[in-house]
Design an enzyme around this catalytic site. Sequence first.
Site, mmCIF file in Angstrom:
data_model
loop_
_atom_site.group_PDB
_atom_site.id
_atom_site.type_symbol
_atom_site.label_atom_id
_atom_site.label_comp_id
_atom_site.label_asym_id
_atom_site.label_seq_id
_atom_site.Cartn_x
_atom_site.Cartn_y
_atom_site.Cartn_z
ATOM 1 C CG HIS A 263 -1.824 1.149 1.346
ATOM 2 N ND1 HIS A 263 -3.154 1.104 1.000
ATOM 3 C CD2 HIS A 263 -1.609 2.424 1.784
ATOM 4 C CE1 HIS A 263 -3.713 2.281 1.203
ATOM 5 N NE2 HIS A 263 -2.800 3.106 1.696
ATOM 6 C CD GLU A 264 1.489 3.603 3.620
ATOM 7 O OE1 GLU A 264 1.690 4.664 2.986
ATOM 8 O OE2 GLU A 264 0.450 3.383 4.270
ATOM 9 C CG HIS A 267 0.577 6.286 -0.757
ATOM 10 N ND1 HIS A 267 -0.426 7.050 -1.313
ATOM 11 C CD2 HIS A 267 0.001 5.621 0.289
ATOM 12 C CE1 HIS A 267 -1.557 6.862 -0.643
ATOM 13 N NE2 HIS A 267 -1.321 5.996 0.342
ATOM 14 C CD GLU A 293 -4.952 6.455 0.467
ATOM 15 O OE1 GLU A 293 -5.059 5.211 0.357
ATOM 16 O OE2 GLU A 293 -4.138 7.005 1.216
#
Length: 504
Positions: A263-264, A267, A293
């Site tokens: 997830h990170e 980003h 997101e």
Amino acid sequence: MELYSSFKSYLKEYMTLDSFIHMLVWDQSTNMPTANADYRGHQIGFISKLAHEKLVDPKMGRMLNQLVPWAATLDPDSTEARLVGEVAKDYEKAVNIPSAFMEKFFGHTARVYQTWVEAREKNDFSLVAPLLRESLEYSKEYSSFFPDAQHVADPLIDRSDEGMYVFILQPLFQELRKKLVPMIEQIRESEPVDRKCLIQHYPKQKQLQFIDMVLDHLQVDRSRTRQDFSPHPFMIRLAGDDIRITTRIREWEVTDGLFSSIHETGHALYELGIAPELFDTPLMKGVSSGLHESQSRLWENLVGKSRGFWEFFYPKLQSVFPSQLGSVPMETFYRAMHHVSPSQIRTEADEITYNLHVIIRFDLELDLLTGKLDIADLPEAWRQRYKEDLGVEVTEVKDGVLQDVHWFADFIGGQFQGYTIGNILSCQLFDAAKAAHPSILTEMGQGQFSTLHDWLKTNIYQHGKKFTTTEIIHRATGQSLSIDPYVKYLTEKYQTIYPSLQTS
């Protein structure tokens, strides 16, 4: 134009101050001794004041008075025109906000964050409630600087999702909720999925070994990034070529740390892909929290939780954890990963129930800002909403109102809508990428992600904040924001796990 060169030099000084703030925030979240919270608050508040004063300095106003007419003569899509327009917009907003307010508020948030860490560890909301009440007052005061706003939450939402206001988001979220609640009810009619294979002892260092291998396949530039640990995983850009991500590892659940890291990393890939020509300017960032997101959720869910991804990576995971997974078929593991069950924790929620967590938080923010809900009543309101919306009993505040860092590190308002906007956009963008390159799914099953990454970099990442979210989505997909591709994705994927799920 000589003035434009001076303008960019001035912006570099402003962005340097901003980077100092990010360094202090990252350090506080990862390494700082807890006793330093008050002084760190002073440091962050002081530099926030300097950065704000730099932006609203009369010198900036004089430069913009000359540059705005000049930029109007240029190609409207040129970097020069977009940069001048973006800074002029930021300037017009910032001049409404006193520098002293910025210093006080950001100094305050550093203290709230550290108190939140302690309150969460002790499962005691009363420790942080007085500071959270101050945060709410600061949030209302911030909104008061924009008296033309239709809703008290709109200026706060605008900080991270420009152009997304309450009158847009409320009906959008209501429409999505009407689709999701029946899906959850239908899934309850199916036989429960067994998750036992995930809930075993998975030593931290071995998890990190596997995570590192996955991140290498996702083409993370290790010379420009590093990963550390924090109570709540996040990504932050300290400078042009310095992107930090954090994760957390739970030794009794094998996918939590992995999906936090993916997830990170989503980003980080966005930030790493921004064109160098935008460095040291306000265009050196993702355009909105929703679009940001969309990337973290795209890589986490549409890639990281896909069948093709695990056809490639599952044998490798088995080799790292042979005693735990050596005899577990891939299909059993894949089904366990897609277990749907309403839970207390947003970051651990499955794809079907996740957005209900966001919608609850969004609604509570609005109630706090409009005075319908008092800070003292927030834990109980949280419990009631979880019981009503998800059928879940929240018995401890560490798993309730204290679980997320957002309200304890920033304003109250505009903190959560980006997650659901991102989920919706992730499917629209992934569909567009597959339409342009039908080989993407096959390549994912071979552990190759360069075609997808290159499409995203070309259509989204490189632009930074040069274009608006709406412009980027239209350019990349030819569509406006729509929940239809997202609902279609969820239905088709989870029908393979839960046969009782019907097409709406």
